[in-house]
Design a protein around this motif. Structure first.
Motif, PDB file in Angstrom:
ATOM      1  N   VAL A 165      15.284  -1.233   1.996  1.00 36.19           N
ATOM      2  CA  VAL A 165      16.566  -0.550   2.187  1.00 36.19           C
ATOM      3  C   VAL A 165      16.665  -0.147   3.659  1.00 36.19           C
ATOM      4  CG1 VAL A 165      18.012   1.384   1.470  1.00 36.19           C
ATOM      5  CG2 VAL A 165      16.462   0.318  -0.183  1.00 36.19           C
ATOM      6  N   GLN A 188      15.661  -2.023  -5.382  1.00 36.20           N
ATOM      7  CA  GLN A 188      15.974  -1.052  -4.313  1.00 36.20           C
ATOM      8  C   GLN A 188      16.301   0.324  -4.875  1.00 36.20           C
ATOM      9  OE1 GLN A 188      17.654  -3.963  -4.855  1.00 36.20           O
ATOM     10  NE2 GLN A 188      18.156  -4.995  -2.950  1.00 36.20           N
ATOM     11  N   ALA A 222      10.156   5.380  -6.387  1.00 35.02           N
ATOM     12  CA  ALA A 222       8.706   5.154  -6.399  1.00 35.02           C
ATOM     13  C   ALA A 222       8.001   6.255  -7.181  1.00 35.02           C
ATOM     14  CB  ALA A 222       8.175   5.076  -4.971  1.00 35.02           C
ATOM     15  N   SER A 281      -1.463  -6.131   2.798  1.00 34.89           N
ATOM     16  CA  SER A 281      -1.409  -5.085   3.817  1.00 34.89           C
ATOM     17  C   SER A 281      -1.668  -5.739   5.173  1.00 34.89           C
ATOM     18  CB  SER A 281      -2.495  -4.049   3.523  1.00 34.89           C
ATOM     19  OG  SER A 281      -2.697  -3.185   4.625  1.00 34.89           O
ATOM     20  N   ARG A 282      -1.370  -4.996   6.243  1.00 36.26           N
ATOM     21  CA  ARG A 282      -1.790  -5.477   7.560  1.00 36.26           C
ATOM     22  C   ARG A 282      -3.301  -5.350   7.699  1.00 36.26           C
ATOM     23  NH1 ARG A 282       2.282  -1.619  10.682  1.00 36.26           N
ATOM     24  NH2 ARG A 282       1.578  -0.343   8.923  1.00 36.26           N
ATOM     25  N   VAL A 300       8.290  -3.062   2.576  1.00 39.02           N
ATOM     26  CA  VAL A 300       7.974  -2.433   3.873  1.00 39.02           C
ATOM     27  C   VAL A 300       9.193  -1.655   4.358  1.00 39.02           C
ATOM     28  CG1 VAL A 300       6.234  -4.109   4.606  1.00 39.02           C
ATOM     29  CG2 VAL A 300       8.640  -4.513   5.173  1.00 39.02           C
ATOM     30  N   THR A 345       0.807  -1.230   0.000  1.00 36.93           N
ATOM     31  CA  THR A 345       0.000   0.000   0.000  1.00 36.93           C
ATOM     32  C   THR A 345       0.839   1.278   0.000  1.00 36.93           C
ATOM     33  OG1 THR A 345      -0.111  -0.104   2.402  1.00 36.93           O
ATOM     34  CG2 THR A 345      -1.960  -1.088   1.192  1.00 36.93           C
ATOM     35  N   GLY A 346       2.161   1.169   0.179  1.00 37.08           N
ATOM     36  CA  GLY A 346       3.026   2.353   0.183  1.00 37.08           C
ATOM     37  C   GLY A 346       3.481   2.698  -1.231  1.00 37.08           C
ATOM     38  N   PRO A 347       4.247   3.776  -1.382  1.00 36.38           N
ATOM     39  CA  PRO A 347       4.659   4.209  -2.728  1.00 36.38           C
ATOM     40  C   PRO A 347       5.460   3.154  -3.493  1.00 36.38           C
ATOM     41  CG  PRO A 347       5.208   5.880  -1.068  1.00 36.38           C
ATOM     42  CD  PRO A 347       4.682   4.703  -0.332  1.00 36.38           C
ATOM     43  N   ALA A 348       6.362   2.440  -2.834  1.00 34.65           N
ATOM     44  CA  ALA A 348       7.183   1.453  -3.549  1.00 34.65           C
ATOM     45  C   ALA A 348       6.311   0.305  -4.063  1.00 34.65           C
ATOM     46  CB  ALA A 348       8.301   0.933  -2.649  1.00 34.65           C
ATOM     47  N   ALA A 389      12.798  -5.456  -1.690  1.00 31.69           N
ATOM     48  CA  ALA A 389      13.217  -4.098  -2.108  1.00 31.69           C
ATOM     49  C   ALA A 389      13.598  -3.254  -0.892  1.00 31.69           C
ATOM     50  CB  ALA A 389      12.086  -3.419  -2.872  1.00 31.69           C
ATOM     51  N   CYS A 421      14.969   1.777  -7.625  1.00 31.78           N
ATOM     52  CA  CYS A 421      13.922   2.369  -8.476  1.00 31.78           C
ATOM     53  C   CYS A 421      13.111   3.370  -7.675  1.00 31.78           C
ATOM     54  CB  CYS A 421      12.963   1.290  -8.976  1.00 31.78           C
ATOM     55  SG  CYS A 421      13.722   0.135 -10.076  1.00 31.78           S
TER      56      CYS A 421
HETATM   57  N1  LIG Z   1       9.807   4.856  -1.815  1.00 31.09           N
HETATM   58  C1  LIG Z   1      10.780   4.614  -2.690  1.00 31.09           C
HETATM   59  O1  LIG Z   1      11.074   5.408  -3.619  1.00 31.09           O
HETATM   60  C2  LIG Z   1      11.564   3.330  -2.580  1.00 31.09           C
HETATM   61  C3  LIG Z   1      12.394   2.936  -3.643  1.00 31.09           C
HETATM   62  C4  LIG Z   1      13.097   1.732  -3.533  1.00 31.09           C
HETATM   63  C5  LIG Z   1      13.009   0.971  -2.372  1.00 31.09           C
HETATM   64  N2  LIG Z   1      12.214   1.405  -1.344  1.00 31.09           N
HETATM   65  C6  LIG Z   1      12.128   0.578  -0.139  1.00 31.09           C
HETATM   66  O2  LIG Z   1      10.892  -0.103  -0.194  1.00 31.09           O
HETATM   67  C7  LIG Z   1      10.333  -0.192   1.119  1.00 31.09           C
HETATM   68  C8  LIG Z   1       8.950   0.459   1.120  1.00 31.09           C
HETATM   69  O3  LIG Z   1       9.067   1.816   0.775  1.00 31.09           O
HETATM   70  P1  LIG Z   1       7.788   2.790   0.892  1.00 31.09           P
HETATM   71  O4  LIG Z   1       8.266   4.140   0.610  1.00 31.09           O
HETATM   72  O5  LIG Z   1       6.662   2.231   0.094  1.00 31.09           O
HETATM   73  O6  LIG Z   1       7.473   2.612   2.471  1.00 31.09           O
HETATM   74  P2  LIG Z   1       6.239   3.001   3.389  1.00 31.09           P
HETATM   75  O7  LIG Z   1       5.248   3.799   2.620  1.00 31.09           O
HETATM   76  O8  LIG Z   1       6.781   3.623   4.633  1.00 31.09           O
HETATM   77  O9  LIG Z   1       5.656   1.580   3.794  1.00 31.09           O
HETATM   78  C9  LIG Z   1       5.075   0.701   2.874  1.00 31.09           C
HETATM   79  C10 LIG Z   1       3.977  -0.104   3.553  1.00 31.09           C
HETATM   80  O10 LIG Z   1       4.545  -0.949   4.548  1.00 31.09           O
HETATM   81  C11 LIG Z   1       3.567  -1.212   5.554  1.00 31.09           C
HETATM   82  N3  LIG Z   1       4.189  -1.025   6.865  1.00 31.09           N
HETATM   83  C12 LIG Z   1       4.601   0.145   7.413  1.00 31.09           C
HETATM   84  N4  LIG Z   1       5.154  -0.083   8.636  1.00 31.09           N
HETATM   85  C13 LIG Z   1       5.054  -1.407   8.849  1.00 31.09           C
HETATM   86  C14 LIG Z   1       5.415  -2.251   9.940  1.00 31.09           C
HETATM   87  N5  LIG Z   1       6.003  -1.773  11.046  1.00 31.09           N
HETATM   88  N6  LIG Z   1       5.138  -3.576   9.835  1.00 31.09           N
HETATM   89  C15 LIG Z   1       4.555  -4.088   8.724  1.00 31.09           C
HETATM   90  N7  LIG Z   1       4.176  -3.328   7.674  1.00 31.09           N
HETATM   91  C16 LIG Z   1       4.440  -2.011   7.730  1.00 31.09           C
HETATM   92  C17 LIG Z   1       2.434  -0.221   5.329  1.00 31.09           C
HETATM   93  O11 LIG Z   1       1.341  -0.942   4.783  1.00 31.09           O
HETATM   94  P3  LIG Z   1       0.017  -1.316   5.624  1.00 31.09           P
HETATM   95  O12 LIG Z   1      -0.196  -0.244   6.654  1.00 31.09           O
HETATM   96  O13 LIG Z   1      -1.013  -1.293   4.553  1.00 31.09           O
HETATM   97  O14 LIG Z   1       0.269  -2.655   6.199  1.00 31.09           O
HETATM   98  C18 LIG Z   1       2.970   0.750   4.317  1.00 31.09           C
HETATM   99  O15 LIG Z   1       1.998   1.269   3.443  1.00 31.09           O
HETATM  100  C19 LIG Z   1      11.334   0.489   2.072  1.00 31.09           C
HETATM  101  O16 LIG Z   1      12.170  -0.476   2.643  1.00 31.09           O
HETATM  102  C20 LIG Z   1      12.110   1.404   1.146  1.00 31.09           C
HETATM  103  O17 LIG Z   1      13.414   1.668   1.614  1.00 31.09           O
HETATM  104  C21 LIG Z   1      11.471   2.543  -1.440  1.00 31.09           C
END
Ligand SMILES: NC(=O)c1ccc[n+]([C@@H]2O[C@H](COP(=O)([O-])OP(=O)(O)OC[C@H]3O[C@@H](n4cnc5c(N)ncnc54)[C@H](OP(=O)(O)O)[C@@H]3O)[C@@H](O)[C@H]2O)c1
Length: 230
Positions: free
Chosen positions: A102, A142, A146, A33-34, A75, A11-14, A100, A144
């Motif tokens: 980081v 990792q 979002a 999702s949770r 996550v 559900t997050g941006p990635a 993915a 790319c």
């Molecule tokens: N954003 C980027 O550009 C990008 C690019 C490459 C890699 N990444 C990596 O990809 C991962 C996700 O990035 P993101 O920006 O999408 O992150 P995010 O928005 O902070 O989190 C993604 C999802 O993870 C779930 N989540 C959050 N905290 C959690 C917890 N404590 N336990 C279990 N689930 C949890 C949530 O979904 P629910 O609440 O729906 O469960 C949330 O929507 C990170 O490790 C980041 O470093 C990100």
């Protein structure tokens, strides 16, 4: 028929970026999702962008693991170990888990342009230690952005795919090439994910400094090293 892909923490941006791009490519996507309602709302958002015929649904992370054997994990690092422990009984032997994650210092209140030391070497190796026997972990995506993945243009990035299982590496390379602009490169062993994860912190710093959403391109390898669509 292609195998459905589950995106845990989708559900997050990635996760949404991957879901959008794979849905547009005609893949069947399950957003995990949770909270099942959040996942369903996220699936509706993807359908709005990708078209009503997009094969996407939302459910809990556990149900997503139970119904798919191709999984992506998106996550934040602080949630990674806890979620994997919760999903231990849901993850099926024979599954491939693309990680993915980081280990950004932002996970503990630090800067997103710095990383944390991970005892196992990398976030992907930590995942490999936590999944049940028979689940293969592959580090990928990792680097790319979002922002880029959630847009409409081809994504200017190479995806370095690291795993200790060459077949799983090839499967993930195939999924990378479903996304316009991305090129997949076999990055060797899973332990190389440590370096790939570090590059993300550099990219975040560059994207803040230059107000962009840049990725990486590796130059100079023989053409056969780059896997592209088609
Ligand atoms: N954003 C980027 O550009 C990008 C690019 C490459 C890699 N990444 C990596 O990809 C991962 C996700 O990035 P993101 O920006 O999408 O992150 P995010 O928005 O902070 O989190 C993604 C999802 O993870 C779930 N989540 C959050 N905290 C959690 C917890 N404590 N336990 C279990 N689930 C949890 C949530 O979904 P629910 O609440 O729906 O469960 C949330 O929507 C990170 O490790 C980041 O470093 C990100």
């Amino acid at each position: 028929m292609s195998r459905p892909i589950a995106i845990l923490g989708g559900t997050g941006p990635a996760g949404m970026g991957l879901a959008l791009r794979w849905a547009r490519a005609g893949e069947s996507v399950v957003i995990g999702s949770r909270n099942a309602e959040l996942a369903e709302a996220a699936a509706n958002q993807i359908r709005d962008k990708a078209g009503a015929s997009a094969q996407v649904r939302g459910t809990t992370n556990a149900e997503a693991c139970a119904s798919c054997d191709l999984l992506a994990l998106t996550v934040p690092f602080e949630g990674q170990a806890g979620l994997l422990k919760e999903l231990k009984t849901a993850l099926k032997a024979g599954s491939i888990l693309m990680d993915a994650t980081v280990p950004l210092a932002a996970s503990i209140g630090g800067r997103a342009s710095r990383t944390l030391g991970v005892w196992q070497g990398s976030a992907a190796q930590q995942t490999a230690e936590l999944v049940p026997k028979g689940v293969t972990v592959v580090g990928a995506f990792q680097n790319c952005s979002a922002d880029a993945m959630n847009g409409d243009d081809p994504v200017e990035c190479d995806v370095i795919v690291c795993s200790d299982n060459p077949e799983a590496t090839q499967t993930v390379c195939g999924l990378v090439t479903k996304i316009p602009g991305l090129r997949a490169i076999d990055g060797g062993k899973l332990e190389n994910s440590r370096i790939v994860e570090q590059v993300t912190a550099l990219l975040i710093g560059l994207n803040i400094r230059h107000k962009g959403h840049g990725g990486i391109r590796i130059t100079g390898l023989p053409a056969a090293a780059y896997r592209t669509a088609g």
